[in-house]
Design a protein around this motif. Structure first.
Motif, PDB file in Angstrom:
ATOM      1  N   ILE A 163       0.850  -1.190   0.000  1.00  0.00           N
ATOM      2  CA  ILE A 163       0.000   0.000   0.000  1.00  0.00           C
ATOM      3  C   ILE A 163       0.881   1.234   0.000  1.00  0.00           C
ATOM      4  O   ILE A 163       1.753   1.391   0.865  1.00  0.00           O
ATOM      5  CB  ILE A 163      -0.930   0.037   1.232  1.00  0.00           C
ATOM      6  CG1 ILE A 163      -1.747  -1.255   1.330  1.00  0.00           C
ATOM      7  CG2 ILE A 163      -1.864   1.244   1.168  1.00  0.00           C
ATOM      8  CD1 ILE A 163      -1.168  -2.290   2.251  1.00  0.00           C
ATOM      9  N   HIS A 164       0.676   2.085  -0.996  1.00  0.00           N
ATOM     10  CA  HIS A 164       1.345   3.392  -1.044  1.00  0.00           C
ATOM     11  C   HIS A 164       0.349   4.417  -0.538  1.00  0.00           C
ATOM     12  O   HIS A 164      -0.776   4.505  -1.047  1.00  0.00           O
ATOM     13  CB  HIS A 164       1.783   3.729  -2.461  1.00  0.00           C
ATOM     14  CG  HIS A 164       2.457   5.062  -2.579  1.00  0.00           C
ATOM     15  ND1 HIS A 164       3.777   5.273  -2.229  1.00  0.00           N
ATOM     16  CD2 HIS A 164       1.976   6.278  -2.970  1.00  0.00           C
ATOM     17  CE1 HIS A 164       4.085   6.544  -2.418  1.00  0.00           C
ATOM     18  NE2 HIS A 164       3.010   7.176  -2.872  1.00  0.00           N
ATOM     19  N   TRP A 165       0.741   5.206   0.459  1.00  0.00           N
ATOM     20  CA  TRP A 165      -0.236   6.070   1.107  1.00  0.00           C
ATOM     21  C   TRP A 165       0.437   7.254   1.779  1.00  0.00           C
ATOM     22  O   TRP A 165       1.653   7.295   1.964  1.00  0.00           O
ATOM     23  CB  TRP A 165      -1.016   5.273   2.151  1.00  0.00           C
ATOM     24  CG  TRP A 165      -0.131   4.748   3.256  1.00  0.00           C
ATOM     25  CD1 TRP A 165       0.694   3.661   3.202  1.00  0.00           C
ATOM     26  CD2 TRP A 165       0.039   5.304   4.553  1.00  0.00           C
ATOM     27  NE1 TRP A 165       1.373   3.509   4.392  1.00  0.00           N
ATOM     28  CE2 TRP A 165       0.985   4.509   5.241  1.00  0.00           C
ATOM     29  CE3 TRP A 165      -0.517   6.411   5.209  1.00  0.00           C
ATOM     30  CZ2 TRP A 165       1.372   4.779   6.548  1.00  0.00           C
ATOM     31  CZ3 TRP A 165      -0.121   6.669   6.516  1.00  0.00           C
ATOM     32  CH2 TRP A 165       0.808   5.857   7.164  1.00  0.00           C
ATOM     33  N   MET A 166      -0.388   8.216   2.144  1.00  0.00           N
ATOM     34  CA  MET A 166       0.062   9.358   2.932  1.00  0.00           C
ATOM     35  C   MET A 166      -1.085   9.774   3.843  1.00  0.00           C
ATOM     36  O   MET A 166      -2.236   9.858   3.409  1.00  0.00           O
ATOM     37  CB  MET A 166       0.467  10.539   2.048  1.00  0.00           C
ATOM     38  CG  MET A 166       1.015  11.731   2.849  1.00  0.00           C
ATOM     39  SD  MET A 166       1.672  13.057   1.787  1.00  0.00           S
ATOM     40  CE  MET A 166       0.160  13.795   1.190  1.00  0.00           C
ATOM     41  N   ALA A 167      -0.781  10.012   5.097  1.00  0.00           N
ATOM     42  CA  ALA A 167      -1.783  10.449   6.068  1.00  0.00           C
ATOM     43  C   ALA A 167      -1.541  11.911   6.430  1.00  0.00           C
ATOM     44  O   ALA A 167      -0.397  12.353   6.546  1.00  0.00           O
ATOM     45  CB  ALA A 167      -1.729   9.588   7.333  1.00  0.00           C
ATOM     46  N   CYS A 168      -2.626  12.651   6.584  1.00  0.00           N
ATOM     47  CA  CYS A 168      -2.539  14.069   6.919  1.00  0.00           C
ATOM     48  C   CYS A 168      -3.530  14.424   8.013  1.00  0.00           C
ATOM     49  O   CYS A 168      -4.586  13.799   8.154  1.00  0.00           O
ATOM     50  CB  CYS A 168      -2.820  14.944   5.691  1.00  0.00           C
ATOM     51  SG  CYS A 168      -1.517  14.908   4.442  1.00  0.00           S
ATOM     52  N   SER A 169      -3.163  15.436   8.756  1.00  0.00           N
ATOM     53  CA  SER A 169      -4.055  16.103   9.709  1.00  0.00           C
ATOM     54  C   SER A 169      -3.829  17.584   9.469  1.00  0.00           C
ATOM     55  O   SER A 169      -3.999  18.067   8.359  1.00  0.00           O
ATOM     56  CB  SER A 169      -3.732  15.684  11.147  1.00  0.00           C
ATOM     57  OG  SER A 169      -4.560  16.352  12.065  1.00  0.00           O
ATOM     58  N   ASP A 170      -3.408  18.346  10.503  1.00  0.00           N
ATOM     59  CA  ASP A 170      -2.950  19.706  10.248  1.00  0.00           C
ATOM     60  C   ASP A 170      -1.530  19.701   9.707  1.00  0.00           C
ATOM     61  O   ASP A 170      -1.032  20.702   9.201  1.00  0.00           O
ATOM     62  CB  ASP A 170      -3.039  20.553  11.519  1.00  0.00           C
ATOM     63  CG  ASP A 170      -2.294  19.926  12.687  1.00  0.00           C
ATOM     64  OD1 ASP A 170      -2.055  18.704  12.651  1.00  0.00           O
ATOM     65  OD2 ASP A 170      -1.960  20.644  13.638  1.00  0.00           O
ATOM     66  N   VAL A 171      -0.851  18.557   9.807  1.00  0.00           N
ATOM     67  CA  VAL A 171       0.434  18.301   9.158  1.00  0.00           C
ATOM     68  C   VAL A 171       0.312  16.974   8.424  1.00  0.00           C
ATOM     69  O   VAL A 171      -0.668  16.252   8.592  1.00  0.00           O
ATOM     70  CB  VAL A 171       1.598  18.248  10.170  1.00  0.00           C
ATOM     71  CG1 VAL A 171       1.806  19.595  10.837  1.00  0.00           C
ATOM     72  CG2 VAL A 171       1.339  17.168  11.208  1.00  0.00           C
TER      73      VAL A 171
END
Length: 419
Positions: A163-171
């Motif tokens: 799985i290629h992914w990126m998680a975000c919030s305020d950063v």
């Protein structure tokens, strides 16, 4: 003033400024890099916050299957399941205006086959004027797997997914790849898993469904993309549709632009802003058409998987619903645009990354002040040709990538966290 001495000194000081600034940025990046480390290889997630090495994983991936034991040659449903921390999100296959698309790649034993990944309907998130397509809390990315028929009894199959992914919030965490796996035993007949099968069945029921109740058409007019749809005979589609929205799978629409629904005889036309320039060679408008509620009475279907052929003119039943775009901008508007472009060019030219180059160029002009006219003209033509050829090469590369399905535009690298 000795201009021949002034420009070398100016160029020298400008280059020294740029070099010092570049070194400062490099040392800053190196210092920051000392606190950025991917998670351990055996971790469920390898991404980290951009400024903290101790950041825990914000999303965890596992494989589940509707069977606890599989049978030779008999397909079954499996899914990559993600659980996301509160306040965080990952992205759909089209991330919207900023982010990183999630990708799932199955790695199976020899002879196994994997169907397409079925993606649940994303949510829209507005952040700082940008619209992203995201998943929060949890999601299942479902695929049908088919084992080969010639298998030995008692063997195990190790199913792997990257799985290629990126998680975000305020950063945002750095984009990363995660590997996960599941071992399944072989049996004479499939044995269903009493915990995973209900989860997969529920997720399959919530997937975007084929638009069996609608006739759907699509066409382009100027910078607009139009999606026309009307109920098929006998379909119980509500007269009033609320919050209709189209998620473009391949990024043909502008996510932040409003989508306007028009009533048209017995159907509707959804007016959307297309990307400019349009993707080369695009022949259809693939995506998910959603509504607040359901598409038919007595059903739970709120999202439709559509892929109509993209025409140049609307069908007869939708002709005249959307008026032809107005006349081109007048001379006054054009002059204003040119003036703003000229001002932007001036601002760009005084930037530290550009001004030293200009200083060197001006120095070159000074050195050629007494040269033969033919040589000066040739130099100018060569310089101009180099600029034009360079830009044409960049445009050619960009258009080639877009024709291959890449969702790119000018300045696309500025949306990449690694840039």
């Amino acid at each position: 003033m000795d201009i021949g001495r002034y420009f070398p000194d100016c160029a020298h000081r400008s280059f020294r400024f740029v070099a010092q600034t570049g070194l400062a940025v490099l040392f800053c990046a190196m210092a920051k890099g000392q606190t950025v480390a991917p998670a351990a290889p055996d971790s469920a997630l390898a991404g980290v916050k951009a400024y903290s090495a101790s950041t825990p994983a914000r999303a965890r991936f596992t494989i589940i299957a509707e069977v606890s034991a599989y049978a030779p040659g008999q397909p079954f449903w499996a899914a990559v399941r993600v659980k996301i921390d509160p306040g965080w999100h990952i992205y759909w296959i089209n991330f919207g205006e900023a982010g990183e698309a999630t990708k799932v790649t199955w790695q199976l034993p020899p002879g196994w086959k994997a169907g397409p990944v079925l993606w649940p309907t994303p949510e829209r998130q507005l952040t700082a004027g940008l619209v992203d397509y995201i998943y929060e809390d949890s999601a299942l990315f479902i695929t049908q797997l088919t084992p080969p028929t010639d298998l030995q009894p008692g063997s195990f199959a190790t199913l792997k997914a990257k799985i290629h992914w990126m998680a975000c919030s305020d950063v945002c965490l750095l984009p990363t790849d995660t590997m996960t796996s599941l071992d399944l035993p072989l049996a004479a007949a499939p044995q269903f898993d009493q915990q995973s099968k209900p989860l997969i069945d529920q997720a399959r029921a919530a997937l975007p469904q084929p638009a069996t109740m609608l006739d759907v058409t699509a066409w382009r007019r100027g910078d607009k993309l139009l999606l026309g749809f009307e109920p098929k005979s006998g379909a119980a589609v509500p007269e009033q549709l609320k919050d209709v929205y189209f998620f473009s799978t391949d990024g043909q629409t502008q996510p932040a632009a409003p989508q306007i629904l028009h009533r048209a005889n017995h159907g509707w036309v959804l007016e959307m802003s297309g990307i400019i320039p349009a993707a080369v060679g695009t022949k259809s408008l693939a995506g998910v058409l959603t509504v607040n509620g359901t598409w038919t009475s007595g059903s739970n279907v709120s999202a439709l998987d559509i892929n109509p052929t993209l025409a140049s003119e609307p069908p007869a039943q939708f002709a005249g619903v959307i008026q032809t775009p107005g006349a081109p901008a007048g001379l006054g508007s054009l002059l204003g645009i040119l003036a703003l472009g000229f001002l932007g060019g001036l601002i760009l030219n005084i930037m530290p990354c550009v001004f030293p180059v200009l200083a060197i160029k001006v120095l070159g002009f000074v050195k050629q002040a007494g040269a033969e006219r033919r040589r000066v003209v040739l130099h100018g033509l060569t310089f101009t040709g180099g600029v034009l050829v360079s830009m044409l090469v960049l445009v050619g590369v960009l258009l080639s990538l877009r024709a291959g399905g890449a969702q790119l535009g000018w300045g696309f690298q500025l949306q990449q966290p690694n840039f």
